[in-house]
Design a protein around this motif. Sequence first.
Motif, PDB file in Angstrom:
ATOM      1  N   ALA A 199       0.946  -1.153  -0.346  1.00  0.00           N
ATOM      2  CA  ALA A 199      -0.434   0.273  -0.011  1.00  0.00           C
ATOM      3  C   ALA A 199       0.729   0.989   0.172  1.00  0.00           C
ATOM      4  CB  ALA A 199      -0.799  -0.098   1.118  1.00  0.00           C
ATOM      5  N   VAL A 200       1.218   2.192  -0.795  1.00  0.00           N
ATOM      6  CA  VAL A 200       1.541   2.918  -0.745  1.00  0.00           C
ATOM      7  C   VAL A 200       0.859   4.298  -1.556  1.00  0.00           C
ATOM      8  CG1 VAL A 200       3.784   2.161  -1.653  1.00  0.00           C
ATOM      9  CG2 VAL A 200       1.613   2.614  -3.649  1.00  0.00           C
ATOM     10  N   GLY A 201       1.049   5.919  -1.204  1.00  0.00           N
ATOM     11  CA  GLY A 201       0.867   7.003  -1.200  1.00  0.00           C
ATOM     12  C   GLY A 201      -0.289   7.403  -1.097  1.00  0.00           C
ATOM     13  N   SER A 202      -1.002   8.710  -0.768  1.00  0.00           N
ATOM     14  CA  SER A 202      -1.834   9.688   0.097  1.00  0.00           C
ATOM     15  C   SER A 202      -3.343  10.061  -0.671  1.00  0.00           C
ATOM     16  CB  SER A 202      -1.361  10.320   0.639  1.00  0.00           C
ATOM     17  OG  SER A 202      -1.707  11.401   1.159  1.00  0.00           O
ATOM     18  N   PRO A 203      -3.789   9.169  -0.511  1.00  0.00           N
ATOM     19  CA  PRO A 203      -4.201   8.214  -0.099  1.00  0.00           C
ATOM     20  C   PRO A 203      -3.492   7.049  -0.624  1.00  0.00           C
ATOM     21  CG  PRO A 203      -6.649   8.512  -1.160  1.00  0.00           C
ATOM     22  CD  PRO A 203      -5.804   9.616  -1.511  1.00  0.00           C
ATOM     23  N   ALA A 204      -3.766   5.732   0.310  1.00  0.00           N
ATOM     24  CA  ALA A 204      -2.524   4.608   0.399  1.00  0.00           C
ATOM     25  C   ALA A 204      -3.237   3.634  -1.290  1.00  0.00           C
ATOM     26  CB  ALA A 204      -2.330   3.996   0.625  1.00  0.00           C
ATOM     27  N   GLN A 205      -2.682   3.262  -1.658  1.00  0.00           N
ATOM     28  CA  GLN A 205      -3.926   2.061  -3.370  1.00  0.00           C
ATOM     29  C   GLN A 205      -2.608   0.807  -3.043  1.00  0.00           C
ATOM     30  OE1 GLN A 205      -6.326   3.391  -5.096  1.00  0.00           O
ATOM     31  NE2 GLN A 205      -5.620   5.222  -4.139  1.00  0.00           N
ATOM     32  N   VAL A 206      -3.397  -0.264  -3.216  1.00  0.00           N
ATOM     33  CA  VAL A 206      -2.761  -1.190  -2.613  1.00  0.00           C
ATOM     34  C   VAL A 206      -3.079  -1.776  -4.327  1.00  0.00           C
ATOM     35  CG1 VAL A 206      -3.606  -3.581  -2.390  1.00  0.00           C
ATOM     36  CG2 VAL A 206      -4.538  -1.385  -1.466  1.00  0.00           C
ATOM     37  N   ARG A 207      -1.464  -2.342  -4.362  1.00  0.00           N
ATOM     38  CA  ARG A 207      -0.631  -3.370  -5.192  1.00  0.00           C
ATOM     39  C   ARG A 207      -0.142  -4.137  -5.015  1.00  0.00           C
ATOM     40  NH1 ARG A 207       2.936   2.143  -7.350  1.00  0.00           N
ATOM     41  NH2 ARG A 207       1.496   3.988  -7.448  1.00  0.00           N
ATOM     42  N   PRO A 208       0.362  -5.499  -6.180  1.00  0.00           N
ATOM     43  CA  PRO A 208       1.019  -6.183  -5.622  1.00  0.00           C
ATOM     44  C   PRO A 208       2.399  -6.179  -4.989  1.00  0.00           C
ATOM     45  CG  PRO A 208      -0.236  -6.246  -8.304  1.00  0.00           C
ATOM     46  CD  PRO A 208      -0.145  -4.921  -7.356  1.00  0.00           C
ATOM     47  N   ILE A 209       2.325  -7.142  -3.832  1.00  0.00           N
ATOM     48  CA  ILE A 209       3.871  -5.916  -3.173  1.00  0.00           C
ATOM     49  C   ILE A 209       4.801  -6.719  -4.038  1.00  0.00           C
ATOM     50  CG2 ILE A 209       3.588  -8.869  -2.110  1.00  0.00           C
ATOM     51  CD1 ILE A 209       4.009  -7.781   0.641  1.00  0.00           C
ATOM     52  N   GLY A 210       4.982  -8.425  -5.237  1.00  0.00           N
ATOM     53  CA  GLY A 210       6.591  -8.062  -5.902  1.00  0.00           C
ATOM     54  C   GLY A 210       7.494  -8.714  -4.803  1.00  0.00           C
ATOM     55  N   SER A 211       8.521  -8.547  -4.673  1.00  0.00           N
ATOM     56  CA  SER A 211       9.573  -8.184  -4.276  1.00  0.00           C
ATOM     57  C   SER A 211       9.623  -7.419  -3.115  1.00  0.00           C
ATOM     58  CB  SER A 211      10.734  -8.767  -4.729  1.00  0.00           C
ATOM     59  OG  SER A 211      11.299  -7.471  -5.662  1.00  0.00           O
ATOM     60  N   ALA A 212       8.453  -6.384  -2.689  1.00  0.00           N
ATOM     61  CA  ALA A 212       9.024  -5.405  -2.077  1.00  0.00           C
ATOM     62  C   ALA A 212       9.087  -5.897  -0.405  1.00  0.00           C
ATOM     63  CB  ALA A 212       7.561  -5.052  -1.597  1.00  0.00           C
ATOM     64  N   TYR A 213       8.593  -7.341   0.019  1.00  0.00           N
ATOM     65  CA  TYR A 213       8.848  -7.636   1.492  1.00  0.00           C
ATOM     66  C   TYR A 213      10.218  -8.022   1.785  1.00  0.00           C
ATOM     67  CZ  TYR A 213       7.194  -9.557   5.781  1.00  0.00           C
ATOM     68  OH  TYR A 213       6.893  -9.771   7.093  1.00  0.00           O
ATOM     69  N   GLU A 214      10.536  -8.024   0.350  1.00  0.00           N
ATOM     70  CA  GLU A 214      11.876  -9.176   1.284  1.00  0.00           C
ATOM     71  C   GLU A 214      13.125  -8.129   1.230  1.00  0.00           C
ATOM     72  OE1 GLU A 214      11.510 -11.628  -2.960  1.00  0.00           O
ATOM     73  OE2 GLU A 214      12.557 -12.794  -0.985  1.00  0.00           O
ATOM     74  N   LYS A 215      12.573  -7.289   0.583  1.00  0.00           N
ATOM     75  CA  LYS A 215      13.919  -5.860   0.214  1.00  0.00           C
ATOM     76  C   LYS A 215      13.362  -4.880   1.456  1.00  0.00           C
ATOM     77  CE  LYS A 215      13.717  -5.757  -4.936  1.00  0.00           C
ATOM     78  NZ  LYS A 215      12.980  -4.714  -6.190  1.00  0.00           N
ATOM     79  N   VAL A 216      12.193  -4.997   2.342  1.00  0.00           N
ATOM     80  CA  VAL A 216      12.228  -4.243   3.358  1.00  0.00           C
ATOM     81  C   VAL A 216      12.477  -4.500   4.715  1.00  0.00           C
ATOM     82  CG1 VAL A 216      10.447  -2.363   2.086  1.00  0.00           C
ATOM     83  CG2 VAL A 216      10.045  -3.806   3.185  1.00  0.00           C
TER      84      VAL A 216
END
Length: 243
Positions: free
Chosen positions: A207-224
């Motif tokens: 979830a990113v942005g203001s207001p947040a928009q939901v997107r596919p997570i991809g490899s974001a979890y592994e990165k952060v």
Amino acid sequence: MGPLRVARGGPRPTHSPLACEPDMSGRCADVRAALSETTRNLTPGSPLRSLKTSLECDRVAYGVKRWSPLVAFRYPTLSYQRYLRYVEFCAAIDHPVGAVACAILRLRLKRLGQRIGVTVPPGVFGPGLSIPHYGSVVVNDKVRAGWFCRIHSATNLGESEGAAPCLGDGVYIGPGAVLYGAVTVGSGSVIGANSVVNRNVPANSLAVGSPAQVRPIGSAYEKVMPATIIAGIRKYGKQGPVE
């Protein structure tokens, strides 16, 4: 999962706050499987066992092998969390001594929180909480969150119209993020920096942005998400709590 039964500030949920099961697809399928296992394997225990589990998982989330005075200096937020867990423990004991100890520890917790800029009420987060940087972390006492969540600085989890966010296990909240109201953030999700979340976020989503928009997570979890937390999710999700 096995929370402390905290008399003040409301109890933690006795299960994952999510209605949906994590998606097993993607590069982090094994981690997501472990996230779902935390709910099934971690069973309620005595307040002392819950305390031990919380202290152990918090330490693991920071990548600290053992506690020492030097650790308190290097990780002031972890020191804050130790007082937080002791307050939860004393609040769970139905004894006059526990009430006195709880009052003293609450005062110490408040003073330390004022010094480092962190406000996390007792009975909100499950074991494995990680706050990597102190300074302006504000969490409402109606928030309910699962295991191994990571929250960065300048974040606010607040109440709106009498309701507050409900987080699953292994949720990452980036710097400057704001979550408010009756929103649910699913397990294994990532909230991007400076995002404003006022709607539900499914499990394993970005979830990113203001207001947040939901997107596919991809490899974001592994990165952060740090390797220490991912290792903790795998370990305690599959093996259960500390004995």
